[in-house]
Design an enzyme around this catalytic site. Structure first.
Site, PDB file in Angstrom:
ATOM      1  CG  HIS A   1      -0.269  -0.042   2.537  1.00  9.15           C
ATOM      2  ND1 HIS A   1      -0.778  -0.687   3.628  1.00  9.15           N
ATOM      3  CD2 HIS A   1       0.886   0.511   2.951  1.00  9.15           C
ATOM      4  CE1 HIS A   1       0.039  -0.521   4.657  1.00  9.15           C
ATOM      5  NE2 HIS A   1       1.061   0.213   4.270  1.00  9.15           N
TER       6      HIS A   1
ATOM      7  CG  HIS B   1       8.146  -1.665   3.739  1.00  8.55           C
ATOM      8  ND1 HIS B   1       7.286  -2.701   4.013  1.00  8.55           N
ATOM      9  CD2 HIS B   1       7.460  -0.537   4.086  1.00  8.55           C
ATOM     10  CE1 HIS B   1       6.133  -2.228   4.467  1.00  8.55           C
ATOM     11  NE2 HIS B   1       6.221  -0.907   4.542  1.00  8.55           N
TER      12      HIS B   1
ATOM     13  CD  GLU C   1       2.912  -1.802   6.412  1.00  8.90           C
ATOM     14  OE1 GLU C   1       2.840  -0.624   6.730  1.00  8.90           O
ATOM     15  OE2 GLU C   1       3.107  -2.158   5.222  1.00  8.90           O
TER      16      GLU C   1
HETATM   17  C1  DHB Z   1       6.305   3.346   2.440  1.00 10.82           C
HETATM   18  C2  DHB Z   1       5.648   2.116   2.584  1.00 10.82           C
HETATM   19  C3  DHB Z   1       4.620   1.984   3.505  1.00 10.82           C
HETATM   20  O1  DHB Z   1       3.966   0.811   3.720  1.00 10.82           O
HETATM   21  C4  DHB Z   1       4.193   3.072   4.230  1.00 10.82           C
HETATM   22  O2  DHB Z   1       3.134   2.905   5.040  1.00 10.82           O
HETATM   23  C5  DHB Z   1       4.844   4.306   4.102  1.00 10.82           C
HETATM   24  C6  DHB Z   1       5.889   4.431   3.200  1.00 10.82           C
HETATM   25  C7  DHB Z   1       7.418   3.517   1.463  1.00 10.82           C
HETATM   26  O3  DHB Z   1       7.893   2.538   0.892  1.00 10.82           O
HETATM   27  O4  DHB Z   1       7.818   4.654   1.220  1.00 10.82           O
HETATM   28 FE    FE Z   2       2.510   1.003   5.527  1.00  8.55          FE
END
Ligand code: DHB
Ligand code: FE
Length: 311
Positions: free
Chosen positions: A12, A193, A240
């Site tokens: 997302h 991430h 997440e």
């Molecule tokens: C990013 C990814 C996320 O899931 C989020 O909530 C905020 C930023 C990103 O990759 O920049």
């Molecule tokens: Fe996120």
């Protein structure tokens, strides 16, 4: 009787929303990401769900750090779009399904899952970006969406196992709703991430792909992963992915994987996406099979689209 016909997972990343809103989807960086969802939108047009249950996390938009519910179900008729710092995204407000949401609340809470009920709630990129990826940019979202916000922003988030069991309780709730409705459930967020700290930018494609394989074939294995492994292997925000297990819990033990897509990166994040269908007896054939080109393409094409920026 209502039924869960399929589950969808998708990252997302907010920058995906910004790329849509600023008309940059045709740029080479973004084209690679959006191409992967072309078949998904086609699948969605065929599946035509009556309701979507969107499992996502709020990013301090509806809930500040002062108050963080573990599981919060949206029971309102409408959910306005949150202002995340640049004004609300120019996407339609999310229309809910208060009757089904109230039924889910009753069934799931009496099943001993203590949900927070939100009769008023704004929704952020966690929900709106997956809606765009699956429905494009319509003037109105084509069906009601029941948001289910899961805390993955402050320790302790729920375990993967708890999420999986909640998915099962949601399925039971849906199946005891008298009206004939086809429900698609979304699990959003992920994949690997980490946005801040020393390991910011961490991507672990091997771990992500293994997660996708198990999500499809052996989800119970994923329910045993402790939080610390998500953190170590997929980065702080990789947690997440426990939300994907709510989606998976609402499906059959054995499902048909009709589409998969994985690409790196979008912003800081590995984009992972999968569509799993329940094998419902006597149901109309798979939304993926309704149209040409043949679904044989699905895995092969998805695999070709794997990009790595890190080894
Ligand atoms: C990013 C990814 C996320 O899931 C989020 O909530 C905020 C930023 C990103 O990759 O920049
Ligand atoms: Fe996120």
């Amino acid at each position: 009787m209502a039924k869960v016909i399929a589950g969808v997972t998708s990252s997302h990343v907010p920058a995906i929303g910004a790329a849509i809103d600023n008309h940059r989807t045709g740029e080479p960086y973004w084209q690679r990401v959006f191409e992967g969802f072309e078949r998904s939108k086609e699948w969605m047009r065929n599946a035509k769900p009556d309701v979507v249950i969107g499992v996502y996390n709020d990013h301090a938009s509806a809930f500040s750090v002062e108050m963080i519910p573990t599981f919060a179900l949206g029971t309102a008729a409408e959910f306005p779009i949150a202002d995340e710092g640049w004004g609300p995204r120019p996407v339609p407000a999310v229309k809910g399904h208060p009757k089904l949401a109230a039924h889910i609340a009753q069934s799931v809470i009496l099943d001993e899952f203590d949900l927070t009920l939100c009769n008023k709630m704004e929704v952020d990129h966690g929900l709106t970006v997956p809606l765009n990826l699956m429905f494009g940019t319509p003037k109105e979202w084509p069906c009601p969406v029941i948001p289910l916000a899961v805390n993955v922003v402050q320790y302790p988030p729920p375990t993967g196992h708890r999420c999986f069991m909640l998915g099962k309780a949601i399925r039971k709730a849906v199946e005891s709703y008298p009206e004939d409705l086809n429900v698609v459930i979304f699990g959003t967020g992920g994949m690997s991430h980490q946005i801040s700290g020393q390991r910011a930018g961490l991507i672990n494609s091997k771990w992500d792909k293994n997660f996708l394989d198990n999500l499809s074939k052996d989800p119970v294995k994923l329910t045993k992963i402790p939080h610390i492994d998500y953190m170590r292997e997929a980065g702080a925000e990789g947690i997440e992915m426990v939300m994907w297990l709510v989606m998976r819990g609402a499906l059959d033990d054995k499902v048909e994987e009709v589409y998969r897509f994985y690409t790196v990166p979008a912003s800081n994040t590995a984009v992972g996406h999968i569509i799993l269908e329940n094998r419902i007896k006597g149901a109309k054939k798979s939304a993926a099979k309704g149209k040409k080109p043949a679904p044989k393409l699905k895995r092969a094409a998805a695999r070709q689209k794997v990009h790595r920026i890190r080894s």
